[in-house]
Design a protein around this motif. Structure first.
Motif, PDB file in Angstrom:
ATOM      1  N   GLU A   2       0.807  -1.224   0.000  1.00 63.68           N
ATOM      2  CA  GLU A   2       0.000   0.000   0.000  1.00 63.68           C
ATOM      3  C   GLU A   2       0.843   1.278   0.000  1.00 63.68           C
ATOM      4  O   GLU A   2       0.335   2.367  -0.241  1.00 63.68           O
ATOM      5  N   LYS A   3       2.157   1.158   0.248  1.00 65.25           N
ATOM      6  CA  LYS A   3       3.013   2.338   0.275  1.00 65.25           C
ATOM      7  C   LYS A   3       3.661   2.635  -1.081  1.00 65.25           C
ATOM      8  O   LYS A   3       4.334   3.660  -1.222  1.00 65.25           O
ATOM      9  N   PRO A   5       2.291   3.638  -3.973  1.00 61.51           N
ATOM     10  CA  PRO A   5       1.874   4.923  -4.558  1.00 61.51           C
ATOM     11  C   PRO A   5       2.544   6.124  -3.892  1.00 61.51           C
ATOM     12  O   PRO A   5       2.869   7.113  -4.567  1.00 61.51           O
ATOM     13  N   ILE A   6       2.768   6.053  -2.593  1.00 61.50           N
ATOM     14  CA  ILE A   6       3.449   7.144  -1.883  1.00 61.50           C
ATOM     15  C   ILE A   6       4.891   7.262  -2.369  1.00 61.50           C
ATOM     16  O   ILE A   6       5.391   8.364  -2.620  1.00 61.50           O
ATOM     17  N   LEU A   7       5.556   6.116  -2.524  1.00 62.69           N
ATOM     18  CA  LEU A   7       6.931   6.104  -3.026  1.00 62.69           C
ATOM     19  C   LEU A   7       6.980   6.648  -4.452  1.00 62.69           C
ATOM     20  O   LEU A   7       7.860   7.448  -4.787  1.00 62.69           O
ATOM     21  N   ASP A   9       4.909   8.751  -5.881  1.00 61.02           N
ATOM     22  CA  ASP A   9       4.682  10.201  -5.822  1.00 61.02           C
ATOM     23  C   ASP A   9       5.949  10.943  -5.383  1.00 61.02           C
ATOM     24  O   ASP A   9       6.289  11.991  -5.946  1.00 61.02           O
ATOM     25  N   ALA A  10       6.635  10.402  -4.390  1.00 67.69           N
ATOM     26  CA  ALA A  10       7.863  11.043  -3.906  1.00 67.69           C
ATOM     27  C   ALA A  10       8.942  11.031  -4.991  1.00 67.69           C
ATOM     28  O   ALA A  10       9.634  12.046  -5.195  1.00 67.69           O
TER      29      ALA A  10
END
Length: 101
Positions: A2-3, A5-7, A9-10
């Motif tokens: 689940e992380k 997409p955050i990675l 984006d970063a």
């Protein structure tokens, strides 16, 4: 996970900011300019030393030259990086930033 997409984006945000910094130029970002010049030097050195690679890699390169019609030779790359054209019109950090965009 689940992380992811955050990675993603970063990473994309950092890539975008890096391209923006490149377009602003080496005067505003001297450390980036220094890294850019070092990367150019390393690429040129590695390209010139391709004959010192493992025999498998040299053979792979030579077989690709035989099989492909339109191919650049190592000497063409070296000329492009340090030849007469490169002296007249050197590749700049800003130009790379515009191309990467």
């Amino acid at each position: 996970s689940e992380k992811l997409p955050i990675l993603l984006d970063a990473l994309t945000a950092r890539i975008r900011s890096l391209i923006d910094e490149m377009k602003e130029g080496g005067d505003k970002h001297p450390i980036l300019q220094e890294r850019f010049l070092k990367a150019q030097e390393n690429l040129l050195r590695e390209t010139k030393n391709y004959r010192l690679d493992t025999p498998y890699e040299v053979c792979n390169y030579n077989s690709r030259l035989i099989m492909e019609e339109n191919v650049w030779y190592i000497d063409n790359y070296v000329d492009e990086m340090e030849g007469e054209y490169a002296k007249k019109n050197p590749l700049t950090l800003e130009e790379c930033g515009r191309i990467a965009e």
